[in-house]
Design a protein around this motif. Structure first.
Motif, PDB file in Angstrom:
ATOM      1  N   LYS A  42       0.854  -1.195   0.000  1.00  0.00           N
ATOM      2  CA  LYS A  42       0.000   0.000   0.000  1.00  0.00           C
ATOM      3  C   LYS A  42       0.890   1.245   0.000  1.00  0.00           C
ATOM      4  O   LYS A  42       1.832   1.326   0.781  1.00  0.00           O
ATOM      5  N   PRO A  43       0.598   2.218  -0.874  1.00  0.00           N
ATOM      6  CA  PRO A  43       1.430   3.434  -0.880  1.00  0.00           C
ATOM      7  C   PRO A  43       1.317   4.161   0.461  1.00  0.00           C
ATOM      8  O   PRO A  43       0.254   4.149   1.082  1.00  0.00           O
ATOM      9  N   LEU A  44       2.394   4.790   0.854  1.00  0.00           N
ATOM     10  CA  LEU A  44       2.381   5.555   2.103  1.00  0.00           C
ATOM     11  C   LEU A  44       1.712   6.902   1.876  1.00  0.00           C
ATOM     12  O   LEU A  44       1.768   7.457   0.788  1.00  0.00           O
ATOM     13  N   ARG A  45       1.111   7.433   2.935  1.00  0.00           N
ATOM     14  CA  ARG A  45       0.551   8.784   2.881  1.00  0.00           C
ATOM     15  C   ARG A  45       1.557   9.751   3.498  1.00  0.00           C
ATOM     16  O   ARG A  45       2.440   9.337   4.259  1.00  0.00           O
ATOM     17  N   LYS A  52      16.342   5.571  -2.073  1.00  0.00           N
ATOM     18  CA  LYS A  52      16.605   4.678  -3.213  1.00  0.00           C
ATOM     19  C   LYS A  52      15.452   3.699  -3.420  1.00  0.00           C
ATOM     20  O   LYS A  52      14.877   3.209  -2.442  1.00  0.00           O
ATOM     21  N   PHE A  53      15.131   3.437  -4.677  1.00  0.00           N
ATOM     22  CA  PHE A  53      14.050   2.528  -5.089  1.00  0.00           C
ATOM     23  C   PHE A  53      12.654   3.074  -4.777  1.00  0.00           C
ATOM     24  O   PHE A  53      11.663   2.422  -5.089  1.00  0.00           O
ATOM     25  N   HIS A  54      12.579   4.235  -4.144  1.00  0.00           N
ATOM     26  CA  HIS A  54      11.264   4.799  -3.835  1.00  0.00           C
ATOM     27  C   HIS A  54      10.976   5.975  -4.766  1.00  0.00           C
ATOM     28  O   HIS A  54      11.891   6.650  -5.219  1.00  0.00           O
ATOM     29  N   PRO A  55       9.680   6.225  -5.016  1.00  0.00           N
ATOM     30  CA  PRO A  55       9.320   7.256  -5.999  1.00  0.00           C
ATOM     31  C   PRO A  55       9.623   8.680  -5.509  1.00  0.00           C
ATOM     32  O   PRO A  55       9.676   8.939  -4.304  1.00  0.00           O
ATOM     33  N   MET A 104      27.219   6.371  10.142  1.00  0.00           N
ATOM     34  CA  MET A 104      27.032   4.966  10.510  1.00  0.00           C
ATOM     35  C   MET A 104      25.590   4.774  10.960  1.00  0.00           C
ATOM     36  O   MET A 104      25.017   5.655  11.590  1.00  0.00           O
ATOM     37  N   GLY A 105      25.063   3.597  10.657  1.00  0.00           N
ATOM     38  CA  GLY A 105      23.738   3.248  11.135  1.00  0.00           C
ATOM     39  C   GLY A 105      22.694   3.324  10.042  1.00  0.00           C
ATOM     40  O   GLY A 105      22.660   4.283   9.269  1.00  0.00           O
ATOM     41  N   MET A 106      21.868   2.273   9.976  1.00  0.00           N
ATOM     42  CA  MET A 106      20.773   2.177   9.022  1.00  0.00           C
ATOM     43  C   MET A 106      19.499   1.868   9.825  1.00  0.00           C
ATOM     44  O   MET A 106      19.513   1.935  11.050  1.00  0.00           O
ATOM     45  N   SER A 107      18.420   1.510   9.133  1.00  0.00           N
ATOM     46  CA  SER A 107      17.150   1.298   9.847  1.00  0.00           C
ATOM     47  C   SER A 107      17.296   0.346  11.032  1.00  0.00           C
ATOM     48  O   SER A 107      16.731   0.570  12.096  1.00  0.00           O
ATOM     49  N   ARG A 158      21.925   6.832   8.109  1.00  0.00           N
ATOM     50  CA  ARG A 158      21.336   6.646   6.775  1.00  0.00           C
ATOM     51  C   ARG A 158      20.160   5.687   6.901  1.00  0.00           C
ATOM     52  O   ARG A 158      20.350   4.482   6.964  1.00  0.00           O
ATOM     53  N   VAL A 159      18.952   6.235   6.943  1.00  0.00           N
ATOM     54  CA  VAL A 159      17.785   5.405   7.236  1.00  0.00           C
ATOM     55  C   VAL A 159      16.820   5.409   6.051  1.00  0.00           C
ATOM     56  O   VAL A 159      16.387   6.473   5.602  1.00  0.00           O
ATOM     57  N   GLY A 160      16.515   4.210   5.545  1.00  0.00           N
ATOM     58  CA  GLY A 160      15.608   4.086   4.403  1.00  0.00           C
ATOM     59  C   GLY A 160      14.294   3.435   4.765  1.00  0.00           C
ATOM     60  O   GLY A 160      13.270   4.093   4.913  1.00  0.00           O
ATOM     61  N   SER A 161      14.312   2.119   4.951  1.00  0.00           N
ATOM     62  CA  SER A 161      13.045   1.381   5.082  1.00  0.00           C
ATOM     63  C   SER A 161      12.245   1.794   6.321  1.00  0.00           C
ATOM     64  O   SER A 161      11.013   1.711   6.292  1.00  0.00           O
ATOM     65  N   ALA A 162      12.887   2.266   7.361  1.00  0.00           N
ATOM     66  CA  ALA A 162      12.127   2.699   8.541  1.00  0.00           C
ATOM     67  C   ALA A 162      11.322   3.973   8.261  1.00  0.00           C
ATOM     68  O   ALA A 162      10.432   4.327   9.032  1.00  0.00           O
ATOM     69  N   ILE A 163      11.640   4.654   7.161  1.00  0.00           N
ATOM     70  CA  ILE A 163      10.857   5.831   6.769  1.00  0.00           C
ATOM     71  C   ILE A 163       9.897   5.481   5.629  1.00  0.00           C
ATOM     72  O   ILE A 163       8.703   5.756   5.684  1.00  0.00           O
ATOM     73  N   PHE A 164      10.458   4.868   4.578  1.00  0.00           N
ATOM     74  CA  PHE A 164       9.711   4.720   3.318  1.00  0.00           C
ATOM     75  C   PHE A 164       9.168   3.314   3.100  1.00  0.00           C
ATOM     76  O   PHE A 164       8.546   3.039   2.075  1.00  0.00           O
ATOM     77  N   GLY A 165       9.410   2.399   4.028  1.00  0.00           N
ATOM     78  CA  GLY A 165       8.922   1.037   3.879  1.00  0.00           C
ATOM     79  C   GLY A 165       9.880   0.159   3.090  1.00  0.00           C
ATOM     80  O   GLY A 165      10.954   0.603   2.700  1.00  0.00           O
ATOM     81  N   ASP A 166       9.451  -1.080   2.874  1.00  0.00           N
ATOM     82  CA  ASP A 166      10.303  -2.019   2.156  1.00  0.00           C
ATOM     83  C   ASP A 166      10.497  -1.570   0.713  1.00  0.00           C
ATOM     84  O   ASP A 166       9.602  -0.983   0.123  1.00  0.00           O
ATOM     85  N   ARG A 167      11.681  -1.899   0.202  1.00  0.00           N
ATOM     86  CA  ARG A 167      11.959  -1.565  -1.203  1.00  0.00           C
ATOM     87  C   ARG A 167      11.482  -2.689  -2.112  1.00  0.00           C
ATOM     88  O   ARG A 167      11.597  -3.851  -1.768  1.00  0.00           O
TER      89      ARG A 167
END
Ligand SMILES: *Cc1c(COP(=O)(O)O)cnc(C)c1O
Length: 233
Positions: free
Chosen positions: A2-5, A31-34, A205-208, A223-232
Motif C-alpha cells: 500500500k502506498p504511504l501517505r 533509493k528505489f522509492h518514488p 554509521m547506522g541504518m534502519s 542513513r535510514v531508508g526502510s524505517a521511513i519509506f517502507g520495504d523496497r
C-alpha cells in the motif's frame, strides 16, 4: 504494498528525528522509492536524502531541482568510476568512496566541472566480505599518500568516514564495529595527517536496523531508508 501517505512519512521522520542526539543528522535513504515520497518528506521538513544508484539519482535530481532547490543529495552506494561524471556537477557528498581509483576519478571529474566535492572514505569493519571499503591500515596508508602529494587529490574535501556494520542480530558485535570506526576517526583527526582537519567532522554509521546503536557510538549522520519509506520493491 500500500502506498504511504504524507502523514505516515511525517510521523516516521518525527520519530527518528526525536532520537537524534548531539547534532546528528538524518540522511533519508530514498533509493528505489518514488520521487513522490521525497516530496512528502520534504513537506515534513526533510532536506537531506541518500541515493545509491547513479541513474536513479540523476533522474530524481533533474525532476526535482527546480521546485525543490534546497534538496541535499548524498551518494551512498557502490559507485563505478565511469559513472562519477554524471553526478559530479551536483552531488553534495559522496559517502561511499571505497578505493583510491574511485577517489582519483572523483578528483578528476570535480576539477573538470570546477567543483570541490565533499567525500567520506568508507571503512570496512563488517564481517561480510561482500561489503566494501578500506581496511583501517589501507586507510592510514591512503591518508599518508594524500598528505605527501596533495596536488594529486585536488577536487575533493575529506569530511570524515562512513561504515556499515555486520548484518547480525548480536548488538554487541554491531556496537563494537561502530566503536572501532569511531576510534579510527579520532585517531585520524588527531594524527596531524589531514590537510584540512577542521572539515573532518562526519561519522556516517547506522541504518534502519541499527541506527540507535550507531548514535550511541557517536554517529553524526545516520542513513535510514526502510524505517521511513517502507520495504523496497
Ligand atoms: C540502502 C542503504 C541504507 C539504508 O538501508 P535501510 O536498511 O533501508 O535503512 C543505508 N546505507 C547504505 C549504504 C545503503 O545502501
Amino acid at each position: 504494498m500500500k502506498p504511504l501517505r504524507s502523514e505516515d512519512i511525517a510521523e516516521r521522520l518525527d520519530k527518528i528525528r526525536s532520537t537524534l542526539t548531539g547534532g546528528a543528522r538524518l540522511v533519508a535513504v530514498s533509493k528505489f522509492h518514488p520521487a513522490e515520497y521525497i516530496k512528502m518528506a520534504h513537506a515534513a521538513g526533510q532536506r537531506l536524502f541518500g541515493e545509491s544508484r547513479v541513474q536513479e539519482l540523476v533522474e530524481k535530481w533533474e525532476g526535482l531541482r527546480e521546485r525543490y532547490p534546497d534538496l541535499v543529495w548524498h551518494f551512498i552506494g557502490p559507485l563505478q568510476t565511469n559513472k562519477v561524471k554524471y553526478i559530479a556537477p551536483f552531488i553534495h557528498m559522496i559517502e561511499s568512496v571505497t578505493s583510491e581509483r574511485l577517489l582519483l576519478e572523483i578528483c578528476r571529474q570535480a576539477q573538470r566541472v570546477g567543483r570541490t566535492i565533499p567525500i567520506l572514505l568508507e571503512v570496512h569493519v563488517a564481517r561480510e566480505e561482500t561489503k566494501s571499503g578500506f581496511s583501517p591500515d589501507e586507510l592510514r596508508e591512503l591518508l599518508g599518500r594524500i598528505a605527501d602529494s596533495p596536488e594529486t587529490y585536488r577536487g575533493v574535501a575529506l569530511y570524515g568516514l562512513m561504515a556499515m556494520a555486520s548484518n547480525v542480530d548480536d548488538e554487541a558485535v554491531i556496537s563494537g564495529e561502530f566503536a572501532t570506526v569511531h576510534r579510527l576517526f579520532d585517531e585520524i583527526r588527531s594524527s596531524g595527517v589531514l590537510l584540512q582537519p577542521e572539515l573532518f567532522t562526519e561519522l556516517s554509521m547506522g541504518m534502519s536496523g541499527d541506527y540507535p546503536l550507531a548514535l550511541r557510538e557517536g554517529a553524526t549522520l545516520v542513513r535510514v531508508g526502510s524505517a521511513i519509506f517502507g520495504d523496497r520493491a
